[in-house]
Motif scaffolding. Structure first.
Motif, mmCIF file in Angstrom:
data_model
loop_
_atom_site.group_PDB
_atom_site.id
_atom_site.type_symbol
_atom_site.label_atom_id
_atom_site.label_comp_id
_atom_site.label_asym_id
_atom_site.label_seq_id
_atom_site.Cartn_x
_atom_site.Cartn_y
_atom_site.Cartn_z
ATOM 1 N N SER A 661 0.855 -1.190 0.000
ATOM 2 C CA SER A 661 0.000 0.000 0.000
ATOM 3 C C SER A 661 0.887 1.235 0.000
ATOM 4 C CB SER A 661 -0.920 0.005 1.229
ATOM 5 O OG SER A 661 -0.150 -0.017 2.430
ATOM 6 N N PHE A 662 0.341 2.354 -0.461
ATOM 7 C CA PHE A 662 1.150 3.551 -0.641
ATOM 8 C C PHE A 662 0.555 4.752 0.082
ATOM 9 C CE2 PHE A 662 2.381 0.893 -4.204
ATOM 10 C CZ PHE A 662 3.754 1.052 -4.214
ATOM 11 N N GLY A 663 1.448 5.647 0.502
ATOM 12 C CA GLY A 663 1.035 6.917 1.080
ATOM 13 C C GLY A 663 0.789 7.943 -0.012
ATOM 14 N N SER A 664 1.017 9.204 0.302
ATOM 15 C CA SER A 664 0.774 10.278 -0.664
ATOM 16 C C SER A 664 2.050 10.607 -1.429
ATOM 17 C CB SER A 664 0.277 11.536 0.054
ATOM 18 O OG SER A 664 -0.921 11.273 0.737
ATOM 19 N N GLU A 665 1.866 11.064 -2.664
ATOM 20 C CA GLU A 665 3.006 11.450 -3.485
ATOM 21 C C GLU A 665 3.683 12.706 -2.931
ATOM 22 O OE1 GLU A 665 1.917 10.204 -8.041
ATOM 23 O OE2 GLU A 665 0.952 11.979 -7.210
ATOM 24 N N ALA A 666 4.990 12.783 -3.113
ATOM 25 C CA ALA A 666 5.754 13.990 -2.777
ATOM 26 C C ALA A 666 6.586 14.365 -3.985
ATOM 27 C CB ALA A 666 6.655 13.749 -1.567
ATOM 28 N N THR A 667 6.700 15.654 -4.244
ATOM 29 C CA THR A 667 7.492 16.134 -5.377
ATOM 30 C C THR A 667 8.920 16.410 -4.921
ATOM 31 O OG1 THR A 667 5.562 17.145 -6.423
ATOM 32 C CG2 THR A 667 7.721 17.965 -7.112
ATOM 33 N N PHE A 668 9.897 15.793 -5.605
ATOM 34 C CA PHE A 668 11.286 16.068 -5.264
ATOM 35 C C PHE A 668 11.926 17.056 -6.233
ATOM 36 C CE2 PHE A 668 11.549 12.094 -7.811
ATOM 37 C CZ PHE A 668 12.430 12.482 -8.819
ATOM 38 N N ASN A 669 11.292 17.266 -7.390
ATOM 39 C CA ASN A 669 11.796 18.255 -8.338
ATOM 40 C C ASN A 669 10.630 18.784 -9.150
ATOM 41 O OD1 ASN A 669 13.618 19.814 -9.923
ATOM 42 N ND2 ASN A 669 13.582 18.240 -11.505
ATOM 43 N N ALA A 670 10.421 20.104 -9.098
ATOM 44 C CA ALA A 670 9.243 20.709 -9.724
ATOM 45 C C ALA A 670 9.471 21.041 -11.190
ATOM 46 C CB ALA A 670 8.837 21.966 -8.962
ATOM 47 N N THR A 671 10.469 20.436 -11.815
ATOM 48 C CA THR A 671 10.662 20.558 -13.256
ATOM 49 C C THR A 671 10.814 19.155 -13.830
ATOM 50 O OG1 THR A 671 13.077 20.753 -13.047
ATOM 51 C CG2 THR A 671 11.799 22.796 -13.017
ATOM 52 N N GLN A 672 11.039 19.081 -15.121
ATOM 53 C CA GLN A 672 11.149 17.782 -15.777
ATOM 54 C C GLN A 672 12.257 16.950 -15.139
ATOM 55 O OE1 GLN A 672 10.857 17.769 -20.015
ATOM 56 N NE2 GLN A 672 12.292 16.077 -20.243
ATOM 57 N N SER A 673 11.940 15.688 -14.844
ATOM 58 C CA SER A 673 12.883 14.797 -14.164
ATOM 59 C C SER A 673 12.933 13.470 -14.907
ATOM 60 C CB SER A 673 12.451 14.571 -12.711
ATOM 61 O OG SER A 673 12.271 15.800 -12.045
ATOM 62 N N ASN A 674 14.033 13.232 -15.599
ATOM 63 C CA ASN A 674 14.205 12.004 -16.365
ATOM 64 C C ASN A 674 15.333 11.166 -15.761
ATOM 65 O OD1 ASN A 674 12.255 13.004 -18.097
ATOM 66 N ND2 ASN A 674 13.733 13.782 -19.575
ATOM 67 N N TYR A 675 15.454 9.949 -16.231
ATOM 68 C CA TYR A 675 16.546 9.048 -15.822
ATOM 69 C C TYR A 675 16.715 9.038 -14.300
ATOM 70 C CZ TYR A 675 17.665 8.900 -20.760
ATOM 71 O OH TYR A 675 17.606 8.726 -22.107
ATOM 72 N N VAL A 676 15.624 8.709 -13.633
ATOM 73 C CA VAL A 676 15.599 8.727 -12.168
ATOM 74 C C VAL A 676 16.229 7.447 -11.618
ATOM 75 C CG1 VAL A 676 14.112 8.851 -10.135
ATOM 76 C CG2 VAL A 676 13.509 10.125 -12.215
ATOM 77 N N SER A 677 17.057 7.582 -10.591
ATOM 78 C CA SER A 677 17.554 6.429 -9.843
ATOM 79 C C SER A 677 17.460 6.761 -8.369
ATOM 80 C CB SER A 677 18.987 6.076 -10.238
ATOM 81 O OG SER A 677 19.854 7.173 -10.035
ATOM 82 N N ALA A 678 17.449 5.724 -7.530
ATOM 83 C CA ALA A 678 17.276 5.934 -6.090
ATOM 84 C C ALA A 678 18.156 4.966 -5.319
ATOM 85 C CB ALA A 678 15.812 5.754 -5.696
ATOM 86 N N GLY A 679 18.610 5.394 -4.145
ATOM 87 C CA GLY A 679 19.424 4.553 -3.280
ATOM 88 C C GLY A 679 19.189 4.922 -1.833
ATOM 89 N N PHE A 680 19.654 4.042 -0.932
ATOM 90 C CA PHE A 680 19.459 4.274 0.504
ATOM 91 C C PHE A 680 20.803 4.367 1.199
ATOM 92 C CE2 PHE A 680 18.767 2.593 4.872
ATOM 93 C CZ PHE A 680 18.006 3.644 5.344
ATOM 94 N N ASP A 681 20.986 5.446 1.973
ATOM 95 C CA ASP A 681 22.189 5.670 2.775
ATOM 96 C C ASP A 681 21.898 5.138 4.176
ATOM 97 O OD1 ASP A 681 24.072 6.756 4.560
ATOM 98 O OD2 ASP A 681 24.394 8.521 3.316
ATOM 99 N N SER A 682 22.470 3.974 4.515
ATOM 100 C CA SER A 682 22.170 3.334 5.792
ATOM 101 C C SER A 682 22.910 3.979 6.950
ATOM 102 C CB SER A 682 22.528 1.845 5.725
ATOM 103 O OG SER A 682 23.892 1.663 5.371
ATOM 104 N N ASN A 683 23.827 4.895 6.671
ATOM 105 C CA ASN A 683 24.502 5.627 7.743
ATOM 106 C C ASN A 683 23.627 6.765 8.249
ATOM 107 O OD1 ASN A 683 26.870 6.591 9.354
ATOM 108 N ND2 ASN A 683 26.740 8.299 7.927
#
Length: 851
Positions: A661-683
């Motif tokens: 299940s999902f919460g609400s969307e959040a905008t991380f960039n208010a302009t065009q955003s292509n080639y998105v990648s994501a990672g987690f910093d465990s520190n």
């Protein structure tokens, strides 16, 4: 003599002295000697900024210009008042510390006339403010005045306005002080169909203005900026003959007949075509003439002047990769010993941004991180006020009907010139400890900051391979690389890589899908000790499909492929929920209006089963990425929302059983955003999103709380103007994010990487390192090998036949023997040349402090 260590006298390997510490100092810190005899860390002093203050009481303030009043802690700002008949107005700003107070009432310079071009400067001989302007009635006028009062009571007492010409003036107008002759300023402009003109204006003690003999620069001259030099009888003109490529002319003053002339027969090319967004030349404290211009991107060059001959020093430095940057401000902040470049970022929604620029010897060196000072602007003007040691930003606030604003910026400085040595032990504040001083040697790991050390790139195939993705199998300590083979009908294949030191070797490639395979993603299930590959199966109606792989030695075998989406699927992204031991696949469901969709998979043996598809974005989802936040035990999906302006968005997913299940969307960039990648910093327990936006590449830190995520301010990544194929991984030993991407710089596509350090809700990013030589990289997919503590960069090589390739990256702080190291403004040492030499490396951990 075969080694630098032989230079050291016997018994003199360490030359240290005891000092009292100002502030707590760790071991291995570069320190400077204070005037009180204590030592303190070498550091770049972070500037402190004042509050933006409105100087324009009405809206639409444009053509903003500003200049200092050297005899007081004041500046003058002038502008075209768009909502008041385009009249020219001016105010005095009084600066105290980080506070600026403007006159309560603006002076109407143009006496009721609408202006088209404006100019202004301070004349030092008679301490006069001088203005010139043109208007819609073809009147070219000037006036002078004196500043009186302070704070809100400050004003400019103007004298009689003089008409300089009734000819049509169809270009910018410029004024610059002439300190070699009291009461004189230089006036430069272009007369329509006649050419560039230059003359002296005389501002008398009574604040009247008269014009001297007018000289034509050339009939093709289009002046674009003029500035002073270290020589009192010389100026520098930026010109664009016939509106073409820009050149520099040196202007000389003849006091005998009060005329100016330019050496138009000896132009110096800037290598840039015509553009109106230019700045006056700026003279640094060391006598350099710094000129900003735009050759595709905002750029700066430095010159020295001998007679009337300009000589370029060092190489040009690109100031921003925003090709739409304009309305710029440029100043030299002598307090911080840095240039400051501020501009309107047309490629990023009109944001006001600035960078500071270091220089060393005869060249500009590094840029600071780009900083946003306002969310929207039209014009920017910078003024350095020496009496306060502050740079003043004057700009139009585009988010508030373009009202004129002024703000004090203390850019910051460094105490690097006081460098004396490196601490040989940790020293508490006010305690005494040992410092290895110049002439001694210090042996210690970590003397230099972490820097990337790259192994040799090794191709995994002899064919054209696309959609490269990789994962690390921690049960077998192997890297698994998946890709399609375009020499075999785009069949899906995988290969096992073994890292040893800074190199990688492979087993044999194994086919996991015989049909056309695209949109490949991969994750490692650490509960089942299996890899899961998700992909679009072109041989089966482009259905979303997944398959389980088992690594054994240097090979991999696969179970039976399982369809998870009975529809065309794009942009698959796969991650592993290590809390509930589930695979989560996010994708675009083409069969359901391109909605962003996710599904939960459970690995059992060599197979995988799935729950029900769940829509997380009822819009066109593209460039999808997924990561698992092990602190909050949540999945984060980031993507481009093609239905809402291609904005960058993210959403938090909670796995329960075989569903999500999902919460609400959040905008991380208010302009065009292509080639998105994501990672987690465990520190830091933060999510990092890397993406391509309208100005190049950026990244942003996200904080998960419950079922929502919030983001800090974005940080620019590299100087590429067209970033693509991003990927990232986290190095938990060094607590760094490894950011990889394809960059477009100086008309070339390159594979670049940068090192990101998360602190709170922000991330600092190192300068980019090219890992592919002169070729590009596509489908960048870095993965961390926890067995060897190395990052493996996997990508499609840009060198024919364009195979899947891997390259081992080691973050190391080792010194390079027999190499000179320099102290940087922030106290670190590196091989980047600066005015302060730290010493020469004797070994990977030993530095001879030659100073």
């Amino acid at each position: 003599m075969s080694n630098l260590s032989e230079l050291l006298p016997a018994g003199s390997s360490v030359k240290s002295a005891d000092f009292v510490a100002q502030g707590t100092l760790a071991s291995g810190v570069t320190v400077g000697l204070r005037s009180d005899g204590k030592v303190e860390a070498i550091a770049g002093v972070i500037g402190s900024n004042g509050t933006a203050v409105q100087f324009s009481g009405v809206n639409y303030s444009q053509l903003i210009l500003s200049f200092p009043v050297p005899s007081t802690s004041q500046i003058v700002v002038a502008w075209q008042s768009g909502s008041d008949g385009n009249k020219m107005k001016a105010k005095v700003g009084t600066v105290t510390g980080n506070v600026i107070v403007f006159s309560s009432t603006a002076v109407e310079v143009s006496s009721g006339l609408a202006v088209t071009w404006i100019a202004g400067c301070f004349e030092t001989g008679n301490s006069k403010v001088v203005f010139a302007y043109t208007n819609n009635n073809n009147l070219f006028q000037a006036c002078a005045g004196s500043v009186s009062g302070t704070g809100t009571s400050a004003t400019i007492n103007l004298g009689t306005r003089a008409t300089l010409s009734s000819a049509r003036i169809n270009n910018h107008v410029y004024l610059v002080d002439n300190p070699s002759s009291t009461g004189k300023v230089q006036l430069v402009y272009r007369e329509h169909n006649v050419g560039g003109k230059v003359a002296s204006l005389t501002a008398t003690g009574g604040s009247t203005v008269s014009i001297g003999s007018v000289t034509t620069i050339t009939s093709t001259s289009y002046p674009r900026g003029v500035g002073p030099t270290a020589s009192n009888d010389k100026t520098i003109l930026i010109d664009a003959p016939n509106g073409g490529n820009h050149v520099l002319y040196v202007g000389s003053y003849n006091s005998g007949n009060d005329t100016w002339s330019f050496n138009t027969g000896s132009p110096v090319s800037l290598g840039a075509s015509d553009n109106d967004q230019f700045n006056d030349p700026v003279i640094a404290a060391n006598g350099f003439i710094a000129v900003t211009y735009r050759a595709t991107y905002p750029t700066v060059k430095s010159f020295t002047l001998s007679g009337t001959t300009l000589t370029q020093t060092g190489t040009a430095l690109v100031l921003s990769s925003d090709s739409s940057a304009g309305r710029c401000g440029f100043a030299y902040d002598a307090t911080a010993a840095r240039y400051v470049f501020a501009y309107r970022s047309g490629g990023d929604g009109g944001k006001g941004k600035y960078v500071t620029i270091n220089f060393s010897g005869t060249a500009f060196t590094t840029l600071s991180t780009t900083i946003e000072f306002t969310s929207n602007t039209i014009d920017v003007s910078l003024t350095y006020l020496a009496s306060q040691g502050k740079t003043i930003f004057n700009f139009s606030d585009g988010s508030s009907a373009e009202k004129g604003m002024g703000q004090v910026y203390a850019i910051g400085a460094t105490n690097v010139s006081s460098y004396i040595g490196i601490t040989d032990q940790a020293i508490s504040s006010a305690a005494t400890g040992k410092v290895v001083c110049k002439g001694g040697a210090i042996t210690k790991t970590g003397l230099a900051p972490l820097a990337p050390v790259l192994g040799t790139a090794v191709a995994a195939s002899s064919a054209n391979n696309g959609y490269v993705a990789s994962a690390f199998d921690s049960s077998n300590n192997k890297v698994v690389i998946a890709y399609n083979d375009n020499s075999a009908g785009a069949a899906g294949k995988a290969i096992v890589g073994t890292v040893s030191g800074n190199s990688i070797s492979y087993g044999s490639a194994v086919t996991f899908e015989a049909g056309s395979t695209t949109d490949i993603s991969i994750a490692f299930d650490s509960n089942a000790n299996k890899v899961v590959i998700a992909y679009k199966d072109g041989g089966n109606s482009n259905y979303g499909t997944a398959i389980v792989g088992t690594v054994s030695g240097t090979s991999i075998s696969f179970g039976t492929a399982v369809v998870f989406a009975l529809a065309n699927t794009d942009f698959t992204a796969t991650t592993f929920d290590s809390n509930l031991n589930k695979i989560v696949i996010a994708y675009r469901d083409v069969g359901n209006s391109n909605y962003g969709t996710a599904i939960v998979g459970t690995v059992s043996g060599t197979s995988i089963s799935f729950g029900t598809e769940v829509v997380y974005n009822s819009g066109n989802s593209e460039y999808i990425a997924a990561t698992f936040d092990s602190n909050s035990n949540k999945v984060v999906v980031a993507y481009n929302d093609g239905t809402v302006g291609n904005l960058g968005k993210a959403i938090v997913g909670t796995v329960s059983g075989t569903s999500i299940s999902f919460g609400s969307e959040a905008t991380f960039n208010a302009t065009q955003s292509n080639y998105v990648s994501a990672g987690f910093d465990s520190n830091s327990n933060k999510v990092v999103v890397l993406y391509s936006d309208v100005v190049g590449g950026s990244c942003v830190v996200g904080t998960v709380s419950g079922t929502s995520i919030s983001f800090g301010t974005e940080t620019r990544v590299g100087t590429s103007t067209s970033t693509a194929f991003t990927g990232m991984s986290f190095d938990p030993v060094n607590n760094k994010m490894i950011l990889a991407y394809r960059a477009y710089i100086n008309s070339a596509y390159l594979g670049n990487l940068a090192i990101g350090t998360v602190s709170g809700t922000s991330i600092t990013v190192s300068d980019a390192t090219t890992f592919t030589g002169t070729s590009y990289a596509a489908y960048c997919s870095p993965v961390y090998d926890s067995n060897t503590n190395r990052t493996v960069l996997t990508y499609q090589s840009g060198t024919a036949p364009y195979p899947a390739t891997a390259q081992v990256l080691n973050l190391s702080s080792d010194l390079t023997p027999n190499t000179a190291y320099f102290v940087q403004d922030d106290g670190t040492i590196s091989t980047t040349s600066s005015t302060t030499k730290a010493g020469t490396a004797l070994s990977t951990t030993s530095l001879l402090l030659t100073g």
